[in-house]
Write a protein that holds these residues in place. Sequence first.
Motif, PDB file in Angstrom:
ATOM      1  N   VAL A 130      19.363 -19.230  46.831  1.00 43.85           N
ATOM      2  CA  VAL A 130      20.587 -19.670  47.423  1.00 43.85           C
ATOM      3  C   VAL A 130      21.427 -20.205  46.269  1.00 43.85           C
ATOM      4  CG1 VAL A 130      21.882 -21.089  49.003  1.00 43.85           C
ATOM      5  CG2 VAL A 130      19.597 -19.883  49.750  1.00 43.85           C
ATOM      6  N   PRO A 131      22.425 -19.377  46.062  1.00 42.24           N
ATOM      7  CA  PRO A 131      23.221 -20.051  44.737  1.00 42.24           C
ATOM      8  C   PRO A 131      23.859 -21.584  45.049  1.00 42.24           C
ATOM      9  CG  PRO A 131      23.469 -17.716  44.928  1.00 42.24           C
ATOM     10  CD  PRO A 131      23.024 -18.112  46.089  1.00 42.24           C
ATOM     11  N   GLU A 132      24.251 -21.817  46.253  1.00 43.35           N
ATOM     12  CA  GLU A 132      25.025 -23.071  46.397  1.00 43.35           C
ATOM     13  C   GLU A 132      23.905 -24.259  46.176  1.00 43.35           C
ATOM     14  OE1 GLU A 132      27.743 -25.923  47.527  1.00 43.35           O
ATOM     15  OE2 GLU A 132      27.935 -23.770  47.024  1.00 43.35           O
ATOM     16  N   MET A 133      22.524 -24.081  46.542  1.00 46.36           N
ATOM     17  CA  MET A 133      21.824 -24.964  46.431  1.00 46.36           C
ATOM     18  C   MET A 133      21.447 -25.345  44.765  1.00 46.36           C
ATOM     19  SD  MET A 133      18.855 -23.773  49.315  1.00 46.36           S
ATOM     20  CE  MET A 133      17.822 -25.152  48.969  1.00 46.36           C
ATOM     21  N   ASP A 134      21.901 -24.390  43.882  1.00 46.22           N
ATOM     22  CA  ASP A 134      21.665 -24.689  42.678  1.00 46.22           C
ATOM     23  C   ASP A 134      22.844 -25.758  42.001  1.00 46.22           C
ATOM     24  OD1 ASP A 134      19.655 -22.760  42.241  1.00 46.22           O
ATOM     25  OD2 ASP A 134      20.787 -21.433  41.244  1.00 46.22           O
ATOM     26  N   LYS A 135      23.971 -25.510  42.680  1.00 47.41           N
ATOM     27  CA  LYS A 135      24.982 -26.343  42.252  1.00 47.41           C
ATOM     28  C   LYS A 135      25.264 -27.509  43.172  1.00 47.41           C
ATOM     29  CE  LYS A 135      27.737 -23.032  43.559  1.00 47.41           C
ATOM     30  NZ  LYS A 135      28.684 -22.055  43.806  1.00 47.41           N
ATOM     31  N   ASN A 136      24.607 -27.580  44.425  1.00 51.60           N
ATOM     32  CA  ASN A 136      24.914 -28.665  45.180  1.00 51.60           C
ATOM     33  C   ASN A 136      23.469 -29.370  45.626  1.00 51.60           C
ATOM     34  OD1 ASN A 136      25.367 -30.816  47.185  1.00 51.60           O
ATOM     35  ND2 ASN A 136      26.461 -29.492  48.483  1.00 51.60           N
ATOM     36  N   PRO A 137      22.942 -30.516  44.980  1.00 55.57           N
ATOM     37  CA  PRO A 137      21.740 -30.734  45.419  1.00 55.57           C
ATOM     38  C   PRO A 137      21.443 -31.265  46.978  1.00 55.57           C
ATOM     39  CG  PRO A 137      22.900 -32.397  44.131  1.00 55.57           C
ATOM     40  CD  PRO A 137      23.422 -31.302  44.058  1.00 55.57           C
ATOM     41  N   ASN A 138      22.755 -31.306  47.679  1.00 60.59           N
ATOM     42  CA  ASN A 138      22.795 -31.933  49.017  1.00 60.59           C
ATOM     43  C   ASN A 138      22.959 -30.654  50.078  1.00 60.59           C
ATOM     44  OD1 ASN A 138      22.431 -34.709  48.542  1.00 60.59           O
ATOM     45  ND2 ASN A 138      24.942 -34.494  47.918  1.00 60.59           N
ATOM     46  N   ALA A 139      22.970 -29.466  49.343  1.00 63.55           N
ATOM     47  CA  ALA A 139      23.084 -28.158  50.347  1.00 63.55           C
ATOM     48  C   ALA A 139      21.929 -28.121  51.005  1.00 63.55           C
ATOM     49  CB  ALA A 139      23.441 -27.018  49.359  1.00 63.55           C
ATOM     50  N   ARG A 140      22.195 -27.537  52.196  1.00 66.07           N
ATOM     51  CA  ARG A 140      21.042 -27.237  53.189  1.00 66.07           C
ATOM     52  C   ARG A 140      20.210 -25.973  52.697  1.00 66.07           C
ATOM     53  NH1 ARG A 140      23.304 -25.662  59.022  1.00 66.07           N
ATOM     54  NH2 ARG A 140      24.184 -23.665  58.449  1.00 66.07           N
ATOM     55  N   GLY A 163      25.164 -18.850  51.925  1.00 71.28           N
ATOM     56  CA  GLY A 163      24.717 -17.631  51.898  1.00 71.28           C
ATOM     57  C   GLY A 163      23.481 -17.411  50.575  1.00 71.28           C
ATOM     58  N   GLY A 164      22.812 -16.440  51.004  1.00 71.72           N
ATOM     59  CA  GLY A 164      21.622 -16.458  50.062  1.00 71.72           C
ATOM     60  C   GLY A 164      20.379 -15.664  50.527  1.00 71.72           C
ATOM     61  N   HIS A 165      19.330 -15.510  50.016  1.00 74.57           N
ATOM     62  CA  HIS A 165      18.241 -14.775  50.422  1.00 74.57           C
ATOM     63  C   HIS A 165      16.754 -15.369  50.443  1.00 74.57           C
ATOM     64  CE1 HIS A 165      21.384 -12.043  49.151  1.00 74.57           C
ATOM     65  NE2 HIS A 165      21.069 -11.031  49.925  1.00 74.57           N
ATOM     66  N   LEU A 166      15.928 -15.165  51.397  1.00 72.76           N
ATOM     67  CA  LEU A 166      14.698 -15.442  51.289  1.00 72.76           C
ATOM     68  C   LEU A 166      13.737 -14.266  50.854  1.00 72.76           C
ATOM     69  CD1 LEU A 166      12.883 -18.173  51.813  1.00 72.76           C
ATOM     70  CD2 LEU A 166      12.414 -16.827  54.334  1.00 72.76           C
ATOM     71  N   ILE A 167      12.874 -14.554  49.900  1.00 76.69           N
ATOM     72  CA  ILE A 167      12.565 -13.307  49.157  1.00 76.69           C
ATOM     73  C   ILE A 167      10.741 -13.578  49.096  1.00 76.69           C
ATOM     74  CG2 ILE A 167      12.274 -12.099  46.942  1.00 76.69           C
ATOM     75  CD1 ILE A 167      15.029 -13.229  46.312  1.00 76.69           C
ATOM     76  N   THR A 168      10.002 -12.476  49.286  1.00 77.57           N
ATOM     77  CA  THR A 168       8.823 -12.581  49.434  1.00 77.57           C
ATOM     78  C   THR A 168       8.312 -12.947  48.025  1.00 77.57           C
ATOM     79  OG1 THR A 168       8.429 -10.194  49.289  1.00 77.57           O
ATOM     80  CG2 THR A 168       8.273 -10.864  51.245  1.00 77.57           C
ATOM     81  N   ASP A 169       7.232 -13.653  48.001  1.00 81.33           N
ATOM     82  CA  ASP A 169       6.432 -13.886  46.682  1.00 81.33           C
ATOM     83  C   ASP A 169       6.033 -12.392  46.127  1.00 81.33           C
ATOM     84  OD1 ASP A 169       7.453 -16.450  46.728  1.00 81.33           O
ATOM     85  OD2 ASP A 169       5.329 -17.283  47.352  1.00 81.33           O
ATOM     86  N   LYS A 170       5.181 -11.640  46.830  1.00 84.38           N
ATOM     87  CA  LYS A 170       4.542 -10.460  46.650  1.00 84.38           C
ATOM     88  C   LYS A 170       5.519  -9.263  46.486  1.00 84.38           C
ATOM     89  CE  LYS A 170       0.157 -11.881  48.550  1.00 84.38           C
ATOM     90  NZ  LYS A 170      -1.082 -11.244  49.529  1.00 84.38           N
ATOM     91  N   ILE A 171       5.074  -8.090  45.762  1.00 84.60           N
ATOM     92  CA  ILE A 171       5.620  -7.109  45.605  1.00 84.60           C
ATOM     93  C   ILE A 171       4.892  -6.133  46.690  1.00 84.60           C
ATOM     94  CG2 ILE A 171       6.166  -5.053  44.078  1.00 84.60           C
ATOM     95  CD1 ILE A 171       6.857  -6.975  41.797  1.00 84.60           C
ATOM     96  N   TYR A 172       5.733  -5.287  47.415  1.00 90.16           N
ATOM     97  CA  TYR A 172       5.115  -4.348  48.338  1.00 90.16           C
ATOM     98  C   TYR A 172       5.483  -2.835  47.991  1.00 90.16           C
ATOM     99  CZ  TYR A 172       4.125  -8.471  51.028  1.00 90.16           C
ATOM    100  OH  TYR A 172       3.682  -9.772  51.337  1.00 90.16           O
ATOM    101  N   LYS A 173       4.389  -1.812  48.276  1.00 93.40           N
ATOM    102  CA  LYS A 173       4.823  -0.608  48.152  1.00 93.40           C
ATOM    103  C   LYS A 173       4.174   0.217  49.136  1.00 93.40           C
ATOM    104  CE  LYS A 173       4.459   3.262  44.809  1.00 93.40           C
ATOM    105  NZ  LYS A 173       4.208   3.644  43.447  1.00 93.40           N
TER     106      LYS A 173
END
Length: 232
Positions: free
Chosen positions: A41-51, A68-78
Amino acid sequence: MKQNLTRSFFAAALLFTATATYAQTKSLFNGKDLTGWHVDVPEMDKNPNARNPFIIRNGMFVSLGSPGGHLITDKIYKNYRIEVQYRFAGKPGNCGVLVHASTSRALYEMFPKSIEVQMENTMAGDFWCIQEDITVPDMEKRRGPKENWGVNGNKLRRIRRLAPDVEKPVGDWNKMVIECLGNEVKVWVNDIFVNHGYNATVSSGNIALQAEGSEVEFRKVDLTPIKKLSKD
């Protein structure tokens, strides 16, 4: 039209039965925390208080929609099938499941390189090309003039689904099934076959869920590995 879609659905189902077998299904969320995923979540990089817009609530995964942003799996899937059961918690809006995701923030310093399966209300099952590409039948009809196709910027990146009016009323639960096998991606919404892409420029990667303006509840995010059968 409905008869044609029904025939397409059964043809696709029979094709997968003939070419693949399914392994044990597992949930990608444990109902307690976001183990197995990481937040981008880019906003969380810029604002430590962003939820953090991604939470577990009442045993369900919830995308709060903003920032806005994304939640991404740690694993790669195929070669897998993913089933999500979701609903817009309040007003209808936007979200998506991104398959074969790789480089983070590859588009607009927000979206990871991927093929998005759209969940936006009235558009569930559309493809969006995000620095990757995929082919469908009737490409110009569903994507627009060929000279404007592309995978970034203001190019024509949206590929419309095959069937309209497949989503349930806002507040009801929808089911989306995405099957990725080799360079093909197939999509069903509420058991209606709505999209089939092939010759994708990517065949593996992470899976991502979006925060894109609207609160969305997920009561199921299940993944089933697919094993391709030998042609011998």
